[in-house]
Write an enzyme that holds these catalytic residues in place. Sequence first.
Site, PDB file in Angstrom:
ATOM      1  N   CYS A  71       0.878  -1.311  -0.083  1.00  0.00           N
ATOM      2  CA  CYS A  71       0.064   0.103  -0.020  1.00  0.00           C
ATOM      3  C   CYS A  71       0.800   1.171  -0.139  1.00  0.00           C
ATOM      4  CB  CYS A  71      -0.931   0.058   1.257  1.00  0.00           C
ATOM      5  SG  CYS A  71      -1.981  -1.381   1.453  1.00  0.00           S
TER       6      CYS A  71
ATOM      7  N   ASP B 199      -3.864   0.391  -6.018  1.00  0.00           N
ATOM      8  CA  ASP B 199      -2.665   0.459  -5.534  1.00  0.00           C
ATOM      9  C   ASP B 199      -1.802  -0.972  -5.291  1.00  0.00           C
ATOM     10  OD1 ASP B 199      -3.852  -0.623  -3.352  1.00  0.00           O
ATOM     11  OD2 ASP B 199      -3.127   0.746  -1.831  1.00  0.00           O
ATOM     12  N   ASN B 200      -2.417  -1.921  -5.413  1.00  0.00           N
ATOM     13  CA  ASN B 200      -1.518  -3.246  -5.789  1.00  0.00           C
ATOM     14  C   ASN B 200      -2.606  -4.531  -5.952  1.00  0.00           C
ATOM     15  OD1 ASN B 200      -1.052  -2.466  -2.624  1.00  0.00           O
ATOM     16  ND2 ASN B 200      -2.212  -4.492  -2.904  1.00  0.00           N
TER      17      ASN B 200
END
Length: 502
Positions: free
Chosen positions: A42, A277-278
């Site tokens: 994050c 974000d991922n």
Amino acid sequence: ILAFFVDTLLVLSFQTPLKKTNTLIAQMGVTFVNAYVPSALCCPSRASILTGKYPHNHHVVNNTLEGNCSSKLWQKIQEPYTFPALLKAMCGYQTFFAGKYLNEYGAEDAGGVGHVPPGWSFWYALEKNSKYYNYTLSVNGKARRHGENYSLDYLTDVLANMSLDFLEYKSNFEPFFMMIATPAPHSPWTPAPQYTKSFQNVSAPRNSNFNIHGKNKHWLIRQAKTPMSNSSIQFLDDAYRKRWQTLLSVDDLIEKLVKKLEVNGELDNTYIFYTSDNGFHTGQFSLPIDKRQLYEFDIKVPLLVRGPGIKPNQTNKMLVANIDLGPTILDIAGYDLNKTQMDGMSLLPLLRGDKNVTWRSDFLVEYQGEGYNGSDPTCPGLGPGVTHCFPDCVCEDSYNNTYACVRTLAASWDLQYCEFDDREVFVEVYNLTADPHQINNIAKTIDQEILEKMNYRLMMLQSCSGATCRTPGVFDPGYRFDPRLMFSNHGLRARRFSAQFL
């Protein structure tokens, strides 16, 4: 410009729960099918979005203050030069933020919730990490506590209402930028009451890398117990289902805001970005649930964009990364990107469908593992340095889960090359054309010349900054390889990319 950033999204299936988002953004614009993050965690990833830089240049390496996540050093060195700060100060934008900023935002040792980062006209930021109820927001630097009443406090809906208020009352004489960062679908995966019964028959995907042993991989992957226990499989399936349920509220949020823009007569003049974000894994290589790994399921994310000059229903296969978002938004605003120190590239030529665009064929992935000095008391046999351990001593991270990769996507190669900073000096290489689920590590069988070139390219990217991060990749015609610059001895060695900065 309106940007939605959801937290830790599983890219393989995002369109199924997000049907409104698919209709309102993807079908009205372009879907980037090869969008990635340079670090699958994050805080480093969010820092890359804000700065347009790789982790070795913004120096945020994990989710802790010690790892530079929302630290005093971050606030001093990086925050004044984020793309929102430039948008507001240099381009005259009114800027709005709502949601999760950085994991340690609001920490007392870093100014508490009274700290409002430069660049934001309106600031509604979540204190610390992801929650759905019983949280504190910084409302322009003042703490506002929320409880557990759904109609008043469910965070995704609160963010929607704040965003609608901004669109209602903002100035019509200045351009605007909104960044809405929902914690959903991050744990604790608390769905809105009306969605708790949704997707009852959904389970995590059973791809060919699900619940198999990660042979020929880094020791952290090899240590996972295979097959997983029934309780672990039930846990990850339940988490997967709840994540989908939380995304239904995100889907509602996006529908409300797009409709509001339409009512205001601003929809056709607004760029809308949707990304995460991922990624997230759920049972691949017998790892129950987390991120932090180098594989596609953790580093690949959705990226949808609609806006002026973007033709509907497009798919773009170019290799793009979240370090490109800041340059793109500044480019839309008319800012001279040569004045920035950003590592990424503007996507605007791709969005407009410009012909003969020169584009990258590779980018850097880098991660510094976390781990405790002592042994995990539940897993003493694994020794010191592991963390995030599940039952059966399946641990998701360790101090030497520190790696760097070159992810290459060129006309002739779809390749990932990775080096670990550990005693094994471990190398993983995957040909994703033949092996899309990254089951077979071909480091010992691939041509030695390719290994040497990839090692050299990795060295270059790990020390790059700004324009040098955009030089030709190994399979570009302009690539130049000087074997004299190789590391001595075996040459295959990743470098810890943060110790000298923190």
